[in-house]
Design an enzyme around this catalytic site. Structure first.
Site, short mmCIF file in Angstrom:
data_model
loop_
_atom_site.label_atom_id
_atom_site.label_comp_id
_atom_site.label_asym_id
_atom_site.label_seq_id
_atom_site.Cartn_x
_atom_site.Cartn_y
_atom_site.Cartn_z
N TYR A 26 0.73 -1.62 -0.32
CA TYR A 26 0.09 -0.02 0.21
C TYR A 26 1.14 0.90 0.16
CZ TYR A 26 -3.66 2.91 1.29
OH TYR A 26 -5.05 3.72 1.90
N TYR A 180 -12.30 -5.28 6.28
CA TYR A 180 -10.56 -4.47 7.25
C TYR A 180 -11.40 -4.00 8.40
CZ TYR A 180 -6.50 -2.45 7.71
OH TYR A 180 -5.33 -1.80 8.60
N HIS A 181 -11.58 -2.21 7.72
CA HIS A 181 -10.85 -1.39 9.13
C HIS A 181 -13.03 -1.92 10.25
CE1 HIS A 181 -10.18 0.27 5.11
NE2 HIS A 181 -9.39 0.87 5.69
N LYS A 545 -12.46 15.49 16.47
CA LYS A 545 -11.72 15.06 15.53
C LYS A 545 -11.72 15.78 14.45
CE LYS A 545 -10.81 10.50 14.04
NZ LYS A 545 -8.85 10.88 13.89
N ASP A 549 -9.22 13.73 8.05
CA ASP A 549 -9.27 12.16 8.98
C ASP A 549 -10.07 11.08 9.72
OD1 ASP A 549 -8.25 10.01 10.61
OD2 ASP A 549 -6.95 10.62 11.60
N HIS A 551 -10.51 8.21 11.47
CA HIS A 551 -9.96 7.54 12.19
C HIS A 551 -10.51 7.46 13.32
CE1 HIS A 551 -8.08 6.08 8.70
NE2 HIS A 551 -8.18 4.74 8.84
#
Lengths: 670, 321
Positions: A26, A180-181, A545, A549, A551
């Protein structure tokens, strides 16, 4: 010739070996030119597919010259604004031979359109293009945060792409159901299975509803659905999860969608192994973790991944350097070419242990799927906050187990004493930094394209995009026209924002609890009570946040822990500007602002936050948490940040203790 | 920071708040929210007058309903229209969030559903954790509203709840809305609790699933028609149908909000709040004692509070002698 059970044979009956999976790394950073250089180096090292990381601005539909993009350009991936950037990115790379994976979601259609426009320019037949646009919007709402439009419009874009690709680029995977996440966000194996399959079902239901395919075409289309899965450290269970995925997908496509051709019912998946479990402490241990996790998705032939990308050992510290990525690639090569792994049929067929474990996972996952279906499917379960709250709950439970020592993490909560790692001693301190000046190149390219393009043609293409969006036409043709006309990522996304609006999903933190009771919790609560007694109100924390981003796990856990400790918590979710976060803290007269950041743009955002506090003449203390290299911590503190927490500060109550001390200390001083 | 405010600083905080500065206002509110804020309030309201500030021609509006009825999102839409269609005016929102019962901490989530443009000085949003288990108004909410009247033209109080809390909000505000979601079972609850008469108007929000919403509307109207016949005033209260998703009914609601008449006269409101305070402070004994003294409800709240406190306490001690 007598056939042996432990050998593999081809159709003609000759002994053979399985083909290795696709090796990916990646990658992407700074600008198109630098990333092109990286790609060509990696390909020359034996990498067999490209996996493009885009920067957050590109992912969220902003051009590099947009204000919110500023701190993020070139950080976690390559910025792509116009076709010109793609020309540079794929310079001297034969795209007709490449299998290209793009980790792109909200703006998938746009990036695919650029790729098609590039192919046309290079006189490559678009039918030859191979690859994947990740395009799984559901996990963006749940865990990763690069969504733009509301669910129904996002799903429409995905279905548009399936319709277009099946007829024009048959080897392209228009979307990739991405669990995945979900695991990164805390999902248990059963949740990962259930949420991913429920997502796939939502996509297939939407495709069916459009009714644009014949039965044969629909089967083929089911065959294009691929998955992108996570593999954690519990590698036996993870392998069983992969087997469960394979069986369940076969069952669902057969019974629910009536797919008769078994080829189209095959569960095809790529993997990035787990980053969540990688530690900042004794980071060299991560190399072993990555190896073990890679075994989980390669050992069982019947459930082996088709493509694998491994994180780098130092991901918990910063973005990886080219050398770190090369080390991970070498692991794959050793596994595939040195060992005898690929010589055998499935090693676990017939194992009672494995069969029973798979059966259990399947049962749990089907129960969860049923629950989601009763709610009206995955989209509804996003809208009503169900899936998100389940993930936040699992994550809180996982952290509670690590905090209590019930779950051992070597070097983190056990065997913490260790020798200094020589891997960290390089002159770059073992971390990667991009050159801020070369980022300007992306902006210069964009300005140049805007100046030189035929503006009438550009405006016409944009108007067509708006019109087609309004009257429900497939948006691929209009998007490709925009790509060719030299339009930018931001212009494409803005036009659709006008028509579709922007989305803010549930934060999932309301009503969540930590399963954590200990002396430490009591001691923090006692301090909170002391604060309450002295000040008459509970300490108030604004958890922010900022930037692009998405996450949000860290921010969510801090919010839940603070509430658990007795704070009043204000957390308004992701993608807020520093200005909005400070305004909230000011209006609420907060006692502390906690900022969470993983994208590497902490310096820029800290500056903006302090500028804004100054604007309000407010002296609210600020703390930071996230993936922040040691060398930046000092600079942040000089700027005025009171405390900086990194992944090694996993003990939630230690963090809370620092925060409440800060609140109390400030009271005493004042 | 929420540090105690020295008296000499108060004047400058007040003047800055009057200019529209948010941080000074936020600090003053924090001070009111403290449990023993009597002394501070007394000084504060004296100084407000001393500095020549007067209450604006302010309307206070209550928004109550069950969690998930979409109150915050609807207020977000109202804010947008407010910014677009008024020039000089300022509005404030006080959102009372139900709190966690175990540790006492809370997640104040209303802000998530309502975003205010950065550096927008014409809108002020303040969360309050509710100190009651089922949501509802805090003891200090009234005093915060009293303060906000000096600086804002429109003040919203958003609360969660079914039952008694609606009554409280309607007492605090000039006009109160009950926000319902289509067939959430809410109206049945309200009928049962017998407080259908309390709100001045109803909003059926999330009016986007046409069939459901229409059924809801007719059910509510027939209930209200029945109520009208048995109620004293004989008026049917307005019902608004709003959808944030489809952007319907909100303009109409906003126009209505702008024309809301002033509620009760000040002394009546003061009297009601004083009775409430006396009751919570001294119970029915206190209320009985009130009959012994004549009170002028035009006086500032704190002055009345002080008098009652003294009188009641004096009488308790006399009794014991």
């Amino acid at each position: 010739m007598e056939k042996k059970d432990h050998n593999l044979y081809d159709k003609e009956g000759n002994q053979t070996k399985d083909r290795p999976w696709i090796f990916r790394t990646y990658g992407g950073h700074t600008n198109a030119r630098e990333t092109n250089k990286l790609f060509r180096e990696n390909l020359s090292k034996g990498q067999t597919g490209l996996s493009i990381a885009f920067d957050l601005a590109t992912q969220c539909g902003y051009s590099s010259d947009h204000k919110i993009a500023g701190p993020e350009v070139g950080k976690v991936g390559v910025p792509i604004n116009t076709l010109e950037d793609f020309r540079i990115l794929f310079d001297q790379i034969p795209i007709e031979e490449m299998n290209t994976s793009m980790t792109i979601n909200g703006t998938s259609m746009w990036l695919l359109s650029l790729y098609i426009a590039l192919a046309e320019e290079k006189s490559v037949d678009q039918a030859k293009l191979q690859g994947t646009t990740q395009n799984d919007i559901i996990k963006e709402y749940l865990a990763r945060g690069t969504y733009i439009f509301p669910p129904e419009h996002s799903i429409r874009l995905i279905v548009d792409m399936y319709e277009y690709c099946l007829k024009n680029i048959p080897k392209w995977n228009p979307s990739n159901i991405c669990s995945y996440h979900l695991q990164e966000a805390g999902a248990t194996p059963a949740q990962e299975l259930a949420f991913a399959l429920a997502t796939a079902m939502a996509i297939l239901d939407a495709i069916k509803e459009r009714n644009c395919f014949t039965k044969e075409e629909f089967e083929e289309c089911v065959g294009r659905i691929s998955f992108f899965v996570n593999a954690g450290i519990r590698f036996i269970e993870e392998m069983c999860k992969m087997r469960a995925f394979t069986e369940m997908w076969d069952e669902i496509t057969k019974t629910r969608y009536g797919v008769e051709n078994p080829k189209y019912r095959r569960f095809r998946y790529g993997v990035q192994v787990n980053s969540l479990g990688l530690t900042e402490e004794q980071p060299e241990n991560n190399a072993w973790r990555i190896l073990i996790e890679a075994l989980g998705v390669t050992l069982s032939k019947n459930a082996r991944c088709r493509a694998l990308q491994l994180p780098a050992w130092n991901e918990a510290l910063s973005l990886p350097r080219p050398w770190d990525q090369q080390w991970s690639l070498r692991l794959q090569q050793v596994l595939a070419y040195e060992t005898d792994l690929l010589e055998y049929p499935d090693l676990f067929d017939g194992s009672k242990v494995i069969e029973s474990k798979v059966a259990e996972l399947k049962e749990q996952a089907y129960t969860e799927i049923k629950k989601i279906e009763e709610m009206g499917g995955a989209i509804k379960a996003i809208d009503n906050g169900y899936m998100k709250s389940q993930l936040v709950k699992s994550q809180a439970e996982r952290l509670s187990r690590i905090n209590s020592g019930e779950q051992i993490v070597v070097g983190k909560n056990k065997w913490k004493e260790a020798l200094e790692s020589p891997l960290m001693e390089g002159k770059d301190g073992g971390i990667f930094k991009i050159n801020p000046e070369s980022v300007q190149e992306a902006i210069k390219n964009l300005e140049k394209v805007k100046k030189e393009r035929d503006s009438a043609k550009a405006e016409k293409a944009l108007q067509r995009l708006r019109d087609d969006a309004k009257n429900g036409k497939n948006l691929m043709d209009a998007s490709i026209e925009c790509a060719k006309a030299g339009l930018s990522t931001g212009e494409w996304a803005d036009a659709l924002r006008e028509i579709f609006g922007e989305y803010r999903p549930s934060t999932g933190v309301e009503g969540q609890k930590l399963a954590l009771e200990s002396d430490k919790v009591e001691s923090v609560r006692a301090k909170v009570e002391k604060f309450l007694k002295e000040n008459g109100s509970r300490p108030k924390i604004v958890v922010g946040k900022p930037g692009l981003d998405g996450h949000s796990n860290g921010a969510e856990m801090i919010a839940v822990s603070a509430k658990h400790s007795g704070f009043d918590v204000i957390y308004s979710g992701i993608r807020l500007s520093p200005q909005e976060i400070v305004q909230t803290a000011v209006e609420e007269n907060a006692d502390v602002i906690g900022v969470s950041l993983l994208s590497g743009s902490h310096m820029e955002l800290a500056e903006q936050i302090f500028a804004e506090l100054k604007h309000y003449k407010a002296d609210i203390p600020v703390i930071f948490g996230g993936i922040i290299p040691q060398s930046d911590i000092d600079s942040l503190k000089k700027m005025g940040v009171k405390e900086v927490f990194t992944p090694k500060d996993y003990d939630l109550m230690d963090i809370m203790d620092h925060i409440i001390n800060l609140c109390l200390g400030d009271k005493v001083a004042a | 920071m929420g540090t105690a405010i020295a008296e000499q600083d108060l004047d400058s905080l007040i003047s800055e708040a009057a200019k529209g500065e948010k941080y000074p206002l936020a600090r003053i509110i924090s001070e009111i929210e403290k449990p023993n804020s009597f002394g501070f309030r007394k000084t504060l309201f004296t100084r407000l007058n001393g500095l020549g500030l007067k209450e604006r021609d302010c309307r206070t509006i209550g928004f109550t309903g069950t969690p998930g009825a979409g109150k915050s999102s609807l207020l977000g839409e109202i804010s947008k229209r407010f910014l677009k269609e008024t020039q000089e005016q300022r509005m404030a929102i006080v959102a009372i969030d139900p709190s966690s019962s175990l540790s006492g901490g809370s997640i104040l989530g209303d802000r998530t559903r309502l975003s205010i443009p950065a550096r927008e000085s014409r809108i002020y949003f303040r969360s309050q954790p509710s100190q009651l288990e089922l949501g509802g108004v805090n003891p200090y909410t009234y005093h915060v509203i009293r303060l906000l009247r000096f600086f804002f033209d429109l003040v919203f109080v958003e609360t969660v709840g079914i039952g008694q809390n609606e009554v409280e909000v309607s007492r605090l505000t000039d006009y109160s809305f009950l926000v319902l979601q289509p067939l959430g079972g809410d109206q049945i609850q309200f009928m049962k609790s017998g407080i259908m008469e309390v709100p001045n108007a109803f909003i059926i929000n999330k009016y986007d699933e046409e069939k459901l919403a229409r059924a809801s509307f007719h059910m509510l109207r027939s209930t209200l028609e029945f109520m009208k016949e048995i109620s004293a005033s004989g008026n049917l209260c307005p019902i608004f149908k709003t959808s944030v998703l489809n952007q319907t009914g909100i303009d109409e609601l906003f126009r209505f909000l702008q024309d809301i008449p002033k509620g009760r006269e000040k002394p009546a409101e003061t009297k009601e709040q004083i009775l409430k305070w006396t009751k919570s402070e001294f119970g029915s004994f206190g209320i009985r004692k009130l009959n012994d003294i004549s009170l002028d409800f035009n006086l500032p709240f704190e002055e009345l509070e002080e008098r009652i406190q003294k009188y009641v306490l004096d009488n308790v001690s006399h009794k014991r002698e």
